[in-house]
Write an enzyme that holds these catalytic residues in place. Structure first.
Site, PDB file in Angstrom:
ATOM      1  N   GLU A 185      -0.108  13.875   6.102  1.00 46.02           N
ATOM      2  CA  GLU A 185       1.278  13.850   6.559  1.00 46.02           C
ATOM      3  C   GLU A 185       2.220  14.187   5.403  1.00 46.02           C
ATOM      4  OE1 GLU A 185       3.057  10.578   9.557  1.00 46.02           O
ATOM      5  OE2 GLU A 185       2.355   9.853   7.626  1.00 46.02           O
ATOM      6  N   ARG A 231     -16.562   8.152   4.163  1.00 41.09           N
ATOM      7  CA  ARG A 231     -15.832   7.815   5.381  1.00 41.09           C
ATOM      8  C   ARG A 231     -14.370   7.860   4.959  1.00 41.09           C
ATOM      9  NH1 ARG A 231     -11.793   3.863   6.779  1.00 41.09           N
ATOM     10  NH2 ARG A 231     -11.928   3.457   8.983  1.00 41.09           N
ATOM     11  N   ASP A 290     -10.638   7.312   5.166  1.00 39.90           N
ATOM     12  CA  ASP A 290      -9.712   6.395   5.811  1.00 39.90           C
ATOM     13  C   ASP A 290      -8.419   7.113   6.199  1.00 39.90           C
ATOM     14  OD1 ASP A 290      -9.171   3.515   6.349  1.00 39.90           O
ATOM     15  OD2 ASP A 290      -7.522   3.828   4.935  1.00 39.90           O
ATOM     16  N   GLU A 301     -11.775   8.896   9.943  1.00 37.83           N
ATOM     17  CA  GLU A 301     -11.048   8.052  10.881  1.00 37.83           C
ATOM     18  C   GLU A 301      -9.782   8.807  11.249  1.00 37.83           C
ATOM     19  OE1 GLU A 301      -8.976   3.652  10.992  1.00 37.83           O
ATOM     20  OE2 GLU A 301      -8.642   4.964   9.294  1.00 37.83           O
ATOM     21  N   GLN A 305       0.839  -1.207   0.000  1.00 35.70           N
ATOM     22  CA  GLN A 305       0.000   0.000   0.000  1.00 35.70           C
ATOM     23  C   GLN A 305       0.875   1.258   0.000  1.00 35.70           C
ATOM     24  OE1 GLN A 305      -2.086  -1.277   3.538  1.00 35.70           O
ATOM     25  NE2 GLN A 305      -4.020  -1.476   2.445  1.00 35.70           N
TER      26      GLN A 305
HETATM   27  C1  NOJ Z   1      -7.978   1.827   8.279  1.00 33.41           C
HETATM   28  C2  NOJ Z   1      -8.995   0.780   7.960  1.00 33.41           C
HETATM   29  O1  NOJ Z   1     -10.048   0.866   8.907  1.00 33.41           O
HETATM   30  C3  NOJ Z   1      -8.301  -0.553   7.997  1.00 33.41           C
HETATM   31  O2  NOJ Z   1      -9.202  -1.614   7.860  1.00 33.41           O
HETATM   32  C4  NOJ Z   1      -7.249  -0.585   6.925  1.00 33.41           C
HETATM   33  O3  NOJ Z   1      -6.509  -1.779   7.029  1.00 33.41           O
HETATM   34  C5  NOJ Z   1      -6.301   0.601   7.055  1.00 33.41           C
HETATM   35  N1  NOJ Z   1      -6.981   1.837   7.251  1.00 33.41           N
HETATM   36  C6  NOJ Z   1      -5.433   0.731   5.827  1.00 33.41           C
HETATM   37  O4  NOJ Z   1      -6.195   1.260   4.779  1.00 33.41           O
END
Ligand code: NOJ
Length: 548
Positions: free
Chosen positions: A207, A198, A200, A242, A168
């Site tokens: 950053e 939402r 992520d 998040e 990633q």
């Molecule tokens: C936060 C997500 O809630 C989680 O499931 C995911 O693995 C990570 N971000 C990376 O995208």
């Protein structure tokens, strides 16, 4: 619903691949979800949050996106998605989707191109270092599964940054082209009709990563920019972020120092989540009282999103070591129930010993605290988990619709299911399923329907002020209230096992014919509020006043 619809929403989170499979290939899909919208409408859901829907190698449950402008072909196509939005809209349900733009999959054509040549137009879309960054063994989000945050790419002959797994790679937010692309992605989905995102991993998106600086600066300006952009495109679109950071930093995510909410509309309250779990473990409301007291004041329009379970582990890292040990001892005593040294990979029903009283208590508590409640699929029927599955997959098993093979989730060969259905003695689909609970007025599902109906009639819960009522209360009892222009609700939740009584006559002056609107049992009329009884693990939602 008003433009600040999100303050009164009931959000239901689901992953399309484990919800309902319409074509029998073993993987849930969009037509399957469309077929279940009436179920969600009846439950009282007003907004669905879809975990990532995009094409993906699926090495992180879709959080490794390979194309931001499409839906995973396993789920259907864009036509199916447009139909979902239409059908959900017909039922008054909005849809928000996960926006995962901190990183892409390493299979995304941008990264494939970026690594292939220094002349690639995408080279600068990612974060590179010519030398091995000394801080590469710091800041891992998945300790045990991830050994570093910088990996060497043999093709590019450079190190690339990845806050999460090595497949990633992080996008480079300093690059204006990346910022524009993120806005374009949002505009595309808004144009199709989603109600928001939402977002992520927001602290990592902003950053400005410098190799060798584990505390790289953050560009909050990008959040302001993005908010403006989405609002121009769709005025009531929402950003639900998040951002699991220190409470003192949270306010900056909502808005700049001017005091208005000009960035994120809504943030998940991770601190309250951990404190609720601690309170349930200790059967003591003190941690919740602390969380309510210590929560920073939000700018107007800012909103919390509350949750007990989501698709990840319960993150206890903001608790002290002693508090965390108490939670592990009670809810995750086996090492196999724990994850990353900081969390628990179980659903709530097994954590609470499948005790119906404590389950109702926990969810009555969550839904009565300030903010917008977010519910994870399957929690409404008390689904269990499968600890034989790896990591977070334990809580990502197919929805249990009925006692039919594969829990009515799919007609595929069980070996072809995206994940096995839960079959254990306590939580197997033959015992725990929607069909059994749907017409049983004493089921957990029926209770959720009643509780959500009650909540919808009490707008002060979602958008009013929520405060702890500081009166001498017996051990175990939490007393709090919600107030706004429409009225006042009073809540009593007894986290302890023993019956208690409390004298709340000090607030009786404000009451006009107080009455129980939701409770674990039939209680005598609250009267002058001077002798309110609550059973062990019981709760009472009392309407004190209604002006509108
Ligand atoms: C936060 C997500 O809630 C989680 O499931 C995911 O693995 C990570 N971000 C990376 O995208």
């Amino acid at each position: 619903m008003s433009d600040r619809w999100y303050t009164k929403a009931v959000v239901y989170c689901l992953d399309i691949d484990t919800f309902a499979d319409s074509n029998g290939d073993g993987c849930g899909d969009i037509p399957g979800l469309i077929g279940r919208l009436d179920y969600l409408a009846r439950l009282g859901v007003t907004c669905i949050w879809l975990n990532p829907i995009h094409p993906s190698p699926d090495r992180d449950d879709g959080y490794d996106v390979a194309d931001f402008y499409n839906v995973d072909p396993r789920f259907g196509n864009l036509g199916d998605f447009a139909e979902l939005l239409h059908q959900a809209g017909n039922r008054g349900i909005k849809v928000i989707i996960d926006l995962v733009v901190n990183h892409t999959s390493d299979k995304h054509p941008w990264f494939v191109s970026a690594r292939s040549s220094p002349d690639s137009p995408y080279r600068d879309w990612y974060v590179w270092s010519e030398t091995a960054p000394p801080d590469r063994k710091q800041g891992m989000v998945f300790p045990g599964e991830q050994t570093e945050t910088w990996s060497y790419d043999r093709t590019a002959k450079l190190w690339y940054y990845h806050r999460f797994y090595d497949f990633q790679p992080d996008l480079n937010i300093k690059n204006p082209a990346v910022r524009e692309e993120i806005k374009k992605i949002c505009a595309f989905w808004l144009q199709l009709g989603v109600a928001g995102f939402r977002m992520d991993a927001v602290p990592f998106i902003i950053e400005e990563t410098d190799p060798g600086n584990p505390d790289s600066p953050k560009d909050f300006g990008f959040l302001t920019e993005l908010r403006q952009h989405i609002q121009w495109r769709k005025s009531d679109a929402v950003l639900l972020a998040e951002a699991n950071v220190e409470p003192a930093q949270l306010v900056t995510y909502f808005g700049d120092e001017g005091g208005s909410s000009n960035r994120i509309h809504m943030l998940f309250d991770f601190m309250l989540n951990a404190k609720m779990i601690l309170a349930l473990a200790r059967e003591d409301p003190e941690p919740i009282i602390d969380a309510l007291r210590d929560t920073p004041k939000l700018p107007p329009g800012g909103q919390w999103a509350t949750f007990l379970r989501n698709h990840d582990e319960i993150d206890l890292s903001r608790l002290t070591a002693e508090q965390r040990a108490d939670v592990f001892a009670k809810f995750g005593p086996d090492e196999n129930m724990q994850l990353y040294g900081r969390g628990i990979r179980r659903r709530l029903a097994p954590m609470l010993g499948n005790d119906r009283r404590r389950l109702e208590l926990a969810y009555a508590l969550q839904f009565s605290l300030r903010g917008t409640p977010v519910l994870r699929y399957g929690e409404e029927i008390g689904m269990g988990d499968d600890l034989a599955l790896e990591g977070r997959d334990a809580i990502r098993t197919p929805m249990q619709w009925s006692g039919l093979p594969n829990a009515g989730f799919s007609t595929a060969d069980p070996a072809d299911l995206v994940r096995p259905v839960v079959t254990d003695d306590g939580f197997g689909y033959e015992k725990v399923n929607v069909t059994l609970q749907r017409h049983d007025s004493s089921s957990l599902l029926s209770w959720f329907e009643r509780m959500i109906r009650t909540l919808r009639e009490a707008p002060e819960i979602g958008s009013g002020t929520c405060s702890h009522v500081d009166v001498p209360a017996p051990r175990g009892l939490l007393v709090h209230r919600a107030d706004d222009g429409t009225g006042t609700m009073l809540f009593l939740h007894n986290l302890g096992p023993d019956e208690v009584t409390v004298d709340l006559s000090s607030v009786a002056g404000e009451a006009e014919m107080p009455n129980d609107v939701l409770a674990d049992a039939e209680y005598p009329d609250p009267g002058k509020l001077d002798d309110l009884r609550v059973s062990g693990h019981g709760y009472r939602w009392i309407r004190l006043r209604r002006t509108a």
